[in-house]
Design a protein around this motif. Structure first.
Motif, PDB file in Angstrom:
ATOM      1  N   VAL A  36      -1.944   5.070  -0.004  1.00  6.91           N
ATOM      2  CA  VAL A  36      -2.267   5.502   1.402  1.00  6.91           C
ATOM      3  C   VAL A  36      -1.468   4.556   2.259  1.00  6.91           C
ATOM      4  O   VAL A  36      -0.967   5.037   3.243  1.00  6.91           O
ATOM      5  CB  VAL A  36      -3.739   5.253   1.664  1.00  6.91           C
ATOM      6  CG1 VAL A  36      -4.280   5.515   3.054  1.00  6.91           C
ATOM      7  CG2 VAL A  36      -4.572   6.191   0.709  1.00  6.91           C
ATOM      8  N   PHE A  37      -1.224   3.386   1.928  1.00  5.46           N
ATOM      9  CA  PHE A  37      -0.399   2.435   2.913  1.00  5.46           C
ATOM     10  C   PHE A  37       0.901   2.923   2.820  1.00  5.46           C
ATOM     11  O   PHE A  37       1.656   2.442   3.816  1.00  5.46           O
ATOM     12  CB  PHE A  37      -0.689   0.942   2.393  1.00  5.46           C
ATOM     13  CG  PHE A  37      -1.543   0.403   3.200  1.00  5.46           C
ATOM     14  CD1 PHE A  37      -1.645  -0.473   4.139  1.00  5.46           C
ATOM     15  CD2 PHE A  37      -3.064   0.693   2.669  1.00  5.46           C
ATOM     16  CE1 PHE A  37      -2.794  -1.295   4.727  1.00  5.46           C
ATOM     17  CE2 PHE A  37      -4.038  -0.216   3.163  1.00  5.46           C
ATOM     18  CZ  PHE A  37      -4.020  -1.003   4.170  1.00  5.46           C
ATOM     19  N   THR A  38       1.503   3.844   1.995  1.00  6.48           N
ATOM     20  CA  THR A  38       2.894   4.170   2.045  1.00  6.48           C
ATOM     21  C   THR A  38       3.136   5.332   2.656  1.00  6.48           C
ATOM     22  O   THR A  38       4.165   5.780   3.066  1.00  6.48           O
ATOM     23  CB  THR A  38       3.349   4.266   0.642  1.00  6.48           C
ATOM     24  OG1 THR A  38       2.712   5.328  -0.087  1.00  6.48           O
ATOM     25  CG2 THR A  38       3.403   2.927  -0.102  1.00  6.48           C
ATOM     26  N   LEU A  39       1.862   5.812   3.045  1.00  8.08           N
ATOM     27  CA  LEU A  39       1.992   7.366   3.748  1.00  8.08           C
ATOM     28  C   LEU A  39       2.750   6.825   5.314  1.00  8.08           C
ATOM     29  O   LEU A  39       2.266   5.910   5.806  1.00  8.08           O
ATOM     30  CB  LEU A  39       0.736   8.089   3.942  1.00  8.08           C
ATOM     31  CG  LEU A  39       0.002   8.530   2.648  1.00  8.08           C
ATOM     32  CD1 LEU A  39      -1.326   8.955   2.977  1.00  8.08           C
ATOM     33  CD2 LEU A  39       0.939   9.548   1.996  1.00  8.08           C
ATOM     34  N   PRO A  40       3.526   7.822   5.851  1.00 10.52           N
ATOM     35  CA  PRO A  40       4.023   7.569   7.082  1.00 10.52           C
ATOM     36  C   PRO A  40       3.050   7.652   8.244  1.00 10.52           C
ATOM     37  O   PRO A  40       3.187   6.770   9.043  1.00 10.52           O
ATOM     38  CB  PRO A  40       5.192   8.798   7.077  1.00 10.52           C
ATOM     39  CG  PRO A  40       5.475   9.196   5.682  1.00 10.52           C
ATOM     40  CD  PRO A  40       4.196   8.961   5.222  1.00 10.52           C
ATOM     41  N   SER A  72       0.235   0.694  11.897  1.00  9.86           N
ATOM     42  CA  SER A  72       0.197  -0.741  11.493  1.00  9.86           C
ATOM     43  C   SER A  72      -0.967  -1.232  11.072  1.00  9.86           C
ATOM     44  O   SER A  72      -1.744  -2.235  11.780  1.00  9.86           O
ATOM     45  CB  SER A  72       0.702  -1.411  12.857  1.00  9.86           C
ATOM     46  OG  SER A  72       2.024  -1.272  13.209  1.00  9.86           O
ATOM     47  N   PRO A  73      -1.523  -0.663   9.940  1.00 11.89           N
ATOM     48  CA  PRO A  73      -2.838  -1.254   9.419  1.00 11.89           C
ATOM     49  C   PRO A  73      -2.897  -2.594   8.802  1.00 11.89           C
ATOM     50  O   PRO A  73      -2.029  -3.099   8.606  1.00 11.89           O
ATOM     51  CB  PRO A  73      -3.195  -0.277   8.390  1.00 11.89           C
ATOM     52  CG  PRO A  73      -1.817   0.075   7.771  1.00 11.89           C
ATOM     53  CD  PRO A  73      -0.886   0.101   9.074  1.00 11.89           C
ATOM     54  N   ASP A  74      -4.095  -2.972   8.994  1.00 12.70           N
ATOM     55  CA  ASP A  74      -4.462  -4.570   8.400  1.00 12.70           C
ATOM     56  C   ASP A  74      -4.149  -4.433   6.938  1.00 12.70           C
ATOM     57  O   ASP A  74      -4.855  -3.617   6.402  1.00 12.70           O
ATOM     58  CB  ASP A  74      -5.786  -4.936   8.948  1.00 12.70           C
ATOM     59  CG  ASP A  74      -5.962  -6.306   8.671  1.00 12.70           C
ATOM     60  OD1 ASP A  74      -5.262  -6.853   8.222  1.00 12.70           O
ATOM     61  OD2 ASP A  74      -6.813  -6.846   9.233  1.00 12.70           O
ATOM     62  N   ARG A  75      -3.296  -5.280   6.460  1.00 15.00           N
ATOM     63  CA  ARG A  75      -2.951  -5.515   5.240  1.00 15.00           C
ATOM     64  C   ARG A  75      -4.286  -6.167   4.395  1.00 15.00           C
ATOM     65  O   ARG A  75      -4.281  -6.034   3.200  1.00 15.00           O
ATOM     66  CB  ARG A  75      -1.812  -6.518   4.911  1.00 15.00           C
ATOM     67  CG  ARG A  75      -0.520  -5.953   5.572  1.00 15.00           C
ATOM     68  CD  ARG A  75      -0.045  -4.646   4.788  1.00 15.00           C
ATOM     69  NE  ARG A  75       0.997  -4.111   5.274  1.00 15.00           N
ATOM     70  CZ  ARG A  75       1.439  -3.098   4.650  1.00 15.00           C
ATOM     71  NH1 ARG A  75       1.119  -2.707   3.587  1.00 15.00           N
ATOM     72  NH2 ARG A  75       2.736  -2.675   5.280  1.00 15.00           N
ATOM     73  N   ARG A  76      -5.178  -6.677   5.239  1.00 20.29           N
ATOM     74  CA  ARG A  76      -6.183  -7.121   4.182  1.00 20.29           C
ATOM     75  C   ARG A  76      -7.348  -6.002   3.730  1.00 20.29           C
ATOM     76  O   ARG A  76      -7.910  -6.290   2.795  1.00 20.29           O
ATOM     77  CB  ARG A  76      -7.137  -8.148   5.284  1.00 20.29           C
ATOM     78  CG  ARG A  76      -6.476  -9.273   5.573  1.00 20.29           C
ATOM     79  CD  ARG A  76      -7.445 -10.210   6.435  1.00 20.29           C
ATOM     80  NE  ARG A  76      -7.539  -9.498   7.684  1.00 20.29           N
ATOM     81  CZ  ARG A  76      -8.266  -9.865   8.749  1.00 20.29           C
ATOM     82  NH1 ARG A  76      -9.033 -10.798   8.678  1.00 20.29           N
ATOM     83  NH2 ARG A  76      -8.758  -9.229   9.863  1.00 20.29           N
TER      84      ARG A  76
END
Length: 257
Positions: free
Chosen positions: A48-52, A58-62
């Protein structure tokens, strides 16, 4: 009081467990305890975090480690439940100690009263029990009804190759007139108080052979005044239908008036 408290505690616990929130928490905890499902969630989060579209936000990496935070919160909940269980166990132990102490006090009181009455025991019966053990009759121990088995006979007659079926024996029946024999006994007892069976047969020979002898014995067994002398024995003779001499030895039978 203790029983009601326990009933309330476990009843409330069952209500919580069976509620929608309780079922959700149980399913959520099972999810946290499954390593394979944790790995699957980590892979899905990485995807999900690799989706454009997501990268542009800029989601929270936590968020990638959110399931570890859930695990810590679940452990906190389980520790709270464990503390409640320990407190409940401590309460039960205290109550059990008090209950045992009360029982011991009652037993000591009974013992003291028994010792006080040792020299002045009660007279007569002061206590009774119906039986030393209960009489148990279990319904399932009774045998089940089983219908009787009716035999099935094959009435078909199979003719032999050279043998003819002789049915005369079916109609050649011997009928013993027991009333006539009983009349002979009464007639003989009119002249004397006793008479032996051997004397009766000597006066009235056996015309029907063994069948007639069995009729005499049947009359003797039905009369409670008849005596059976096992010490002395008599020998009875007759001639069968084929002209052969037959004899029988039996205890002396005496008819009485």
């Amino acid at each position: 009081a203790r029983g009601k408290l326990l009933e309330q505690i476990f009843g409330d616990r069952d209500v919580i467990t069976d509620s929608d929130q309780g079922k959700s928490f149980r399913a959520f905890w099972d999810f946290l305890m499954s390593p394979s499902r944790q790995d699957e969630l980590s892979d899905l989060l990485d995807t999900v975090f690799t989706l454009p579209a997501i990268t542009g936000l800029s989601p929270d990496r936590r968020l990638k480690r959110i399931h570890y935070d859930w695990l810590e919160a679940g452990e906190h909940t389980q520790r709270t439940v464990a503390q409640l269980s320990q407190q409940l166990r401590r309460y039960l132990d205290d109550q059990a100690y008090l209950e045992n102490r009360r029982i011991m006090d009652v037993l000591h009181g009974i013992e003291a009263k028994s010792l006080a009455l040792r020299d002045n025991q009660p007279q007569g019966t002061f206590s009774e029990i119906d039986s030393s053990a209960p009489d148990i009759s279990l319904p399932m121990e009774r045998p089940l009804y089983s219908p009787p088995i009716k035999p099935v006979f094959n009435d078909a007659i199979l003719p032999g190759e050279h043998a003819a079926l002789n049915t005369d024996i079916l109609f050649d029946q011997v009928v013993i007139n027991k009333d006539k024999l009983a009349g002979e006994i009464r007639k003989a007892l009119q002249l004397r108080p006793q008479i032996m069976l051997a004397e009766l047969i000597e006066h009235c020979p056996l015309e029907q052979g063994l069948a007639e002898l069995l009729a005499w014995l049947s009359l003797a067994s039905e009369d409670h005044k008849t005596l059976f002398d096992e010490i002395h024995r008599d020998t009875l003779h007759w001639t069968d239908s084929k002209g052969r001499q037959r004899s029988v030895h039996l205890p002396r039978i005496i008819f009485n008036r």
